[in-house]
Design an enzyme around this catalytic site. Structure first.
Site, PDB file in Angstrom:
ATOM      1  N   GLU A 170       3.892  56.233  30.216  1.00 53.72           N
ATOM      2  CA  GLU A 170       5.009  57.172  30.080  1.00 53.72           C
ATOM      3  C   GLU A 170       4.620  58.603  30.462  1.00 53.72           C
ATOM      4  OE1 GLU A 170       7.696  55.761  29.829  1.00 53.72           O
ATOM      5  OE2 GLU A 170       7.565  54.041  28.477  1.00 53.72           O
ATOM      6  N   HIS A 219       5.981  59.923  21.521  1.00 58.55           N
ATOM      7  CA  HIS A 219       6.886  58.777  21.624  1.00 58.55           C
ATOM      8  C   HIS A 219       6.390  57.682  20.701  1.00 58.55           C
ATOM      9  CE1 HIS A 219       9.099  55.373  23.202  1.00 58.55           C
ATOM     10  NE2 HIS A 219       7.979  54.790  23.591  1.00 58.55           N
ATOM     11  N   HIS A 231       8.073  54.014  18.099  1.00 61.54           N
ATOM     12  CA  HIS A 231       9.148  53.030  17.932  1.00 61.54           C
ATOM     13  C   HIS A 231       9.592  52.949  16.466  1.00 61.54           C
ATOM     14  CE1 HIS A 231       7.132  50.829  21.617  1.00 61.54           C
ATOM     15  NE2 HIS A 231       7.702  51.975  21.969  1.00 61.54           N
ATOM     16  N   GLU A 271      17.738  67.599   4.304  1.00 63.59           N
ATOM     17  CA  GLU A 271      16.654  68.068   5.173  1.00 63.59           C
ATOM     18  C   GLU A 271      16.991  67.981   6.668  1.00 63.59           C
ATOM     19  OE1 GLU A 271      13.351  65.546   4.466  1.00 63.59           O
ATOM     20  OE2 GLU A 271      11.896  67.018   5.164  1.00 63.59           O
ATOM     21  N   HIS A 303      14.719  51.026  22.069  1.00 64.85           N
ATOM     22  CA  HIS A 303      13.301  51.217  22.389  1.00 64.85           C
ATOM     23  C   HIS A 303      12.614  52.190  21.408  1.00 64.85           C
ATOM     24  CE1 HIS A 303      10.017  51.863  25.641  1.00 64.85           C
ATOM     25  NE2 HIS A 303       9.585  52.259  24.461  1.00 64.85           N
TER      26      HIS A 303
HETATM   27  O1  2HA Z   1       3.007  53.004  25.536  1.00 65.93           O
HETATM   28  O2  2HA Z   1       5.633  52.560  24.054  1.00 65.93           O
HETATM   29  O3  2HA Z   1       7.209  52.978  26.144  1.00 65.93           O
HETATM   30  C1  2HA Z   1       3.785  51.893  25.318  1.00 65.93           C
HETATM   31  C2  2HA Z   1       5.191  52.295  25.148  1.00 65.93           C
HETATM   32  C3  2HA Z   1       5.995  52.356  26.369  1.00 65.93           C
HETATM   33 ZN    ZN Z   2       7.712  52.748  23.898  1.00 63.56          ZN
END
Ligand code: 2HA
Ligand code: ZN
Length: 272
Positions: free
Chosen positions: A116, A139, A141, A169, A210
């Site tokens: 990414e 980033h 999940h 908050e 995602h």
């Molecule tokens: O790095 O999360 O979006 C692995 C991920 C790709």
């Molecule tokens: Zn990801």
């Protein structure tokens, strides 16, 4: 000689990658982080001066030429960064022509920067124009936040208001609300461009089905932002688990009072 491995930057990266993994947001190789550093930040570290390998970026990153990014590795696990930082993380410098990343430290067993990387660099470029103090892009999940992208309309006003109203908050921590891009294939320049466009307005961008992209001044603050968003989404999930009926809620008037009390400006597109 001061070694980069002993720097606060590496320590902070080890800390947030493990915390994020431990929170359940980085199964397998999920998630990636970048911390932007300058020549000045790195002047005392002797072991970052030489280029060891080069990677083609596949897009023009001239706007951050000469800047450095401490990033996690492609295919590497957040769970492992804390015990193997010299393998699973790397320090890259963007070449003067903006076309390449020069590896200055880390990725010792042949790893490459995160898949990414385009989104990270494009997000840094976008945030530099809005707030040059923003140095971290993260980033991961987060489960309940991702779940919202299945059950709710993918509408920025709707999702922002929903999360603002789950706890006092939220508005204080993300007064701009949440940006949302359409579902797109990860790892591409296209998703990077779409995310960066949203990043010129929002600190948090939803990748439907995602995960999340978030930015901040430092690793602690960026991770805290993600925690706050995910906490609000978790409360929403728990309301569902308790039967889903909301008997009383935070009103728009109370959101305005919160904004005034904490000196933030709630996004006027989303506040009634
Ligand atoms: O790095 O999360 O979006 C692995 C991920 C790709
Ligand atoms: Zn990801």
């Amino acid at each position: 000689m001061t070694k980069f491995i002993d720097s606060d930057y590496v320590q902070q990266l080890r800390d947030i990658t493990f915390r994020s993994y431990d929170a359940g947001w980085d199964e397998r190789n999920g998630g990636n982080v970048s911390i932007r550093l300058t020549e000045e930040d790195l002047k005392d570290f002797e072991d970052v001066k030489k280029t060891k390998r080069e990677f083609d970026l596949g897009f023009d990153a001239k706007e951050v030429a000469g800047q450095y990014f401490l990033v996690t590795g492609s295919g590497r696990y957040f769970r492992n960064v804390t015990s193997r930082p010299t393998k699973d993380a790397g320090l890259i410098r963007i070449s003067d022509d903006g076309q390449k990343a020069e590896l200055r430290w880390g990725f010792e067993d042949g790893a490459r920067p995160t898949s990414e990387l385009p989104t990270h660099l494009m997000a840094h470029i976008a945030r530099l124009k809005v707030n040059p103090n923003h140095r971290v892009v993260m980033h991961c999940h987060p489960t309940n936040f991702i779940a919202l992208s299945f059950t709710q309309d993918l509408d920025e006003r709707h999702i922002s208001r929903l999360l603002w109203k789950m706890q006092a908050e939220s508005l204080v921590v993300f007064p701009e609300g949440i940006g949302i891009i359409p579902y797109m294939t990860p790892g591409t320049n296209e998703i990077g461009e779409a995310t960066a466009k949203k990043m010129s307005e929002y600190k948090v961008v939803m990748w439907p089905h995602h995960g999340i992209f978030a930015v901040g001044d430092n690793p602690d603050e960026t991770f805290g932002l993600i925690e706050t968003v995910e906490k609000a989404a978790t409360i929403y999930s728990q309301i569902g688990a308790q039967g889903g009926q909301i008997k009383q809620a935070i009103t728009d008037e109370q959101l305005h009072e919160l904004a005034d009390a904490f000196g933030v400006v709630g996004n006027p597109k989303f506040l009634d």
